[in-house]
Design an enzyme around this catalytic site. Structure first.
Site, PDB file in Angstrom:
ATOM      1  N   ASN A 128      -5.339  -4.943  -6.527  1.00  0.00           N
ATOM      2  CA  ASN A 128      -6.534  -4.269  -6.044  1.00  0.00           C
ATOM      3  C   ASN A 128      -6.392  -2.756  -5.936  1.00  0.00           C
ATOM      4  O   ASN A 128      -7.391  -2.035  -6.029  1.00  0.00           O
ATOM      5  CB  ASN A 128      -6.917  -4.854  -4.678  1.00  0.00           C
ATOM      6  CG  ASN A 128      -7.981  -4.040  -3.986  1.00  0.00           C
ATOM      7  OD1 ASN A 128      -9.158  -4.114  -4.314  1.00  0.00           O
ATOM      8  ND2 ASN A 128      -7.564  -3.224  -3.019  1.00  0.00           N
ATOM      9  N   ASP A 147       4.659   3.596  -4.032  1.00  0.00           N
ATOM     10  CA  ASP A 147       3.802   3.810  -5.197  1.00  0.00           C
ATOM     11  C   ASP A 147       4.026   2.678  -6.198  1.00  0.00           C
ATOM     12  O   ASP A 147       5.092   2.572  -6.804  1.00  0.00           O
ATOM     13  CB  ASP A 147       4.146   5.164  -5.831  1.00  0.00           C
ATOM     14  CG  ASP A 147       3.214   5.548  -6.965  1.00  0.00           C
ATOM     15  OD1 ASP A 147       2.552   4.654  -7.528  1.00  0.00           O
ATOM     16  OD2 ASP A 147       3.156   6.744  -7.291  1.00  0.00           O
ATOM     17  N   LYS A 153     -10.257   0.921 -16.176  1.00  0.00           N
ATOM     18  CA  LYS A 153     -10.848  -0.342 -15.741  1.00  0.00           C
ATOM     19  C   LYS A 153     -11.231  -1.234 -16.925  1.00  0.00           C
ATOM     20  O   LYS A 153     -11.175  -2.467 -16.814  1.00  0.00           O
ATOM     21  CB  LYS A 153     -12.045  -0.074 -14.837  1.00  0.00           C
ATOM     22  CG  LYS A 153     -11.663   0.547 -13.500  1.00  0.00           C
ATOM     23  CD  LYS A 153     -10.688  -0.336 -12.710  1.00  0.00           C
ATOM     24  CE  LYS A 153     -10.398   0.217 -11.330  1.00  0.00           C
ATOM     25  NZ  LYS A 153      -9.518  -0.681 -10.539  1.00  0.00           N
ATOM     26  N   TYR A 169     -11.108   6.916 -15.429  1.00  0.00           N
ATOM     27  CA  TYR A 169     -11.346   5.717 -14.631  1.00  0.00           C
ATOM     28  C   TYR A 169     -11.980   4.616 -15.479  1.00  0.00           C
ATOM     29  O   TYR A 169     -11.579   3.452 -15.404  1.00  0.00           O
ATOM     30  CB  TYR A 169     -12.253   6.059 -13.449  1.00  0.00           C
ATOM     31  CG  TYR A 169     -12.438   4.931 -12.462  1.00  0.00           C
ATOM     32  CD1 TYR A 169     -11.525   4.717 -11.437  1.00  0.00           C
ATOM     33  CD2 TYR A 169     -13.547   4.087 -12.541  1.00  0.00           C
ATOM     34  CE1 TYR A 169     -11.691   3.690 -10.524  1.00  0.00           C
ATOM     35  CE2 TYR A 169     -13.727   3.048 -11.635  1.00  0.00           C
ATOM     36  CZ  TYR A 169     -12.799   2.855 -10.624  1.00  0.00           C
ATOM     37  OH  TYR A 169     -12.976   1.824  -9.729  1.00  0.00           O
ATOM     38  N   ASP A 184       0.845  -1.190   0.000  1.00  0.00           N
ATOM     39  CA  ASP A 184       0.000   0.000   0.000  1.00  0.00           C
ATOM     40  C   ASP A 184       0.881   1.241   0.000  1.00  0.00           C
ATOM     41  O   ASP A 184       2.012   1.211   0.473  1.00  0.00           O
ATOM     42  CB  ASP A 184      -0.915   0.017   1.230  1.00  0.00           C
ATOM     43  CG  ASP A 184      -2.177   0.841   1.018  1.00  0.00           C
ATOM     44  OD1 ASP A 184      -3.264   0.248   0.904  1.00  0.00           O
ATOM     45  OD2 ASP A 184      -2.072   2.078   0.950  1.00  0.00           O
TER      46      ASP A 184
END
Length: 253
Positions: free
Chosen positions: A91, A64, A161, A157, A38
């Site tokens: 994720n 990152d 995706k 976005y 993370d």
């Protein structure tokens, strides 16, 4: 029905909160050793602490994931600490500002694509040699309802995706004879800390507004984690290239 989990080495990105944290906890509860990746060092440490408090094994790597050096560190740590990489859960992701294409700034486009699409590619590329050498592996990508339609997010976005879905399907085809499976979940509305900063009067948010009427029930992160855990399990051994909506039927409307 057993998930067939037996102390595997699992990398979960974005595991400091939300769906990633729920997935990391779920894998650890099944006996897996979890690398918690993370950008948020405090969140990652909290996830590791909870896993260890419950008797599980976990390690955190922060940074990152759109940077190759961080990806290399994540992969090397999993191999050194856990002996390889059996499962990769890509994720980590960020939202856009719901902007229509004409209003997307270069910086927003570049950042969203790099975090949501390039980072999963970089990490997948890094772990594949280890999976191929072992003759097995499971990759689960977090796509989105926005990967199935054009009315669930802004241009950046949505494009990112859709790209995750394409990457998932390509992996499934390219490596199915090598024992490596790739699938994706497409969450609908989920109670996470991801915030959307959008001007409701701007063209993008105004155009998208009516499409959220059929959003359905907002899920909890552990509901998404259950789907991820299943796709990574032996119970899903013949499931490859699947794009699974976890959205209370939003994609069916």
């Amino acid at each position: 029905m057993t998930m067939g989990v037996d102390g595997r080495s699992v990398i979960v990105t974005g595991a400091g909160s939300g769906i990633g944290r729920a997935a990391a906890l779920a894998f650890a509860a099944q006996g897996d050793r979890v690398l918690v990746a993370d950008l948020d060092a405090e969140g990652a440490a909290a996830t590791v602490e909870e896993i260890e408090r419950s008797g599980g094994t976990a390690v955190a790597v922060t940074g990152d994931l759109s940077e190759q050096a961080v990806v290399d560190r994540v992969t090397a740590t999993a191999v050194e600490r856990f002996g390889g990489v059996d499962v990769l859960v890509n994720n980590a992701g960020i939202m856009d500002s719901m902007s229509a294409a004409a209003d997307v700034a270069d910086a927003e486009w570049d950042r969203v694509i790099r975090v949501n699409l390039t980072a999963p590619f970089l990490l997948t590329r890094a772990v594949l040699p280890h999976m191929l050498a072992a003759g097995r592996g499971a990759i689960v990508n977090t796509a989105s309802e926005a990967a199935l339609r054009g009315s669930a997010a802004g241009a950046a976005y949505t494009a990112s995706k859709h790209g995750v879905v394409g990457l998932t399907k390509s992996l499934a085809v390219m490596y199915r004879k090598n024992g490596v499976r790739a699938n994706a979940v497409c969450p609908g509305g989920t109670a996470t800390a991801i915030a959307v900063e959008a001007d409701p009067a701007a063209h993008g948010p105004a155009a998208l507004g009516p499409h959220f009427v059929n959003l359905g029930r907002v899920s909890q992160p552990d509901e998404q984690a259950t789907a991820i855990l299943f796709l990574a399990s032996e119970a899903a051994g013949n499931i490859n290239g699947a794009i699974l909506p976890v959205d209370d039927g939003w994609s069916a409307v």
